[in-house]
Design an enzyme around this catalytic site. Structure first.
Site, PDB file in Angstrom:
ATOM      1  N   HIS A  14      -0.500  53.043  84.759  1.00 27.24           N
ATOM      2  CA  HIS A  14      -0.617  51.641  84.335  1.00 27.24           C
ATOM      3  C   HIS A  14      -1.984  51.454  83.693  1.00 27.24           C
ATOM      4  CE1 HIS A  14      -3.227  50.931  87.821  1.00 27.24           C
ATOM      5  NE2 HIS A  14      -2.393  51.732  88.454  1.00 27.24           N
ATOM      6  N   GLY A  15      -2.271  50.261  83.248  1.00 31.41           N
ATOM      7  CA  GLY A  15      -3.486  49.991  82.476  1.00 31.41           C
ATOM      8  C   GLY A  15      -4.783  50.395  83.132  1.00 31.41           C
TER       9      GLY A  15
END
Length: 158
Positions: A14-15
């Site tokens: 994820h980010g």
């Protein structure tokens, strides 16, 4: 076998990982390590896409041990038991970052930090890692100060 950065994060790619951590650590390759995830065709296809162009492999624990040589590697595991199996297989991470572990529906858990839920079995795995001499910290983002993880388990009675 040492050198890889290991993060426990049940969200996997994820980010925070693909932007903040990979830049901060100079990561050139991600290894997602979990036997169940590696057996899931959909996750094996989608997780590398989420890595925003960073080379990413989705592997079993055994596959991760084979691929973890070299520098610039970050290993993301879903559960602390995955890390323990890596250590049993010869991986010696300098530190294990317990990054973000969301509660799993249907499990009894304790929130150790605002972003880390721990079950009794997971607490046992973390303690086995610590007993094996593996340093454990929790650090959500690189700008956050790392906190020793075992004292947080102690405070919560785990």
């Amino acid at each position: 076998m040492a050198g890889a950065h290991v993060r426990v994060d049940n969200r996997l790619v994820h980010g925070q990982v693909t932007v903040a951590w990979t830049r901060h650590l100079g990561v050139r390759r991600l290894l997602v390590c979990n036997d169940d995830v590696a057996a899931d065709d959909v996750q094996r296809m989608l997780l590398p896409q989420a890595a925003r162009g960073l080379p990413t492999d989705v592997l079993t624990v055994a596959g991760t041990l084979d691929a973890a040589a070299g520098t610039g590697i970050m290993i993301i595991v879903k559960h602390p038991q995955d890390v323990f199996r890596l250590v049993e297989g010869g991986l010696r991470p300098e530190v294990v970052n317990v990054g973000n572990v969301a509660p799993r529906p249907g499990t009894e858990y304790t929130m150790v930090t605002r972003s880390v839920a721990v079950t009794a079995d997971e607490a046992d795995a973390y303690r086995k890692l610590a007993a094996a001499g593996i340093p454990l910290v929790t650090q959500l983002l690189p700008r956050d100060k790392p906190a020793e993880f075992v004292p947080l388990l102690d405070r919560k009675g785990l």
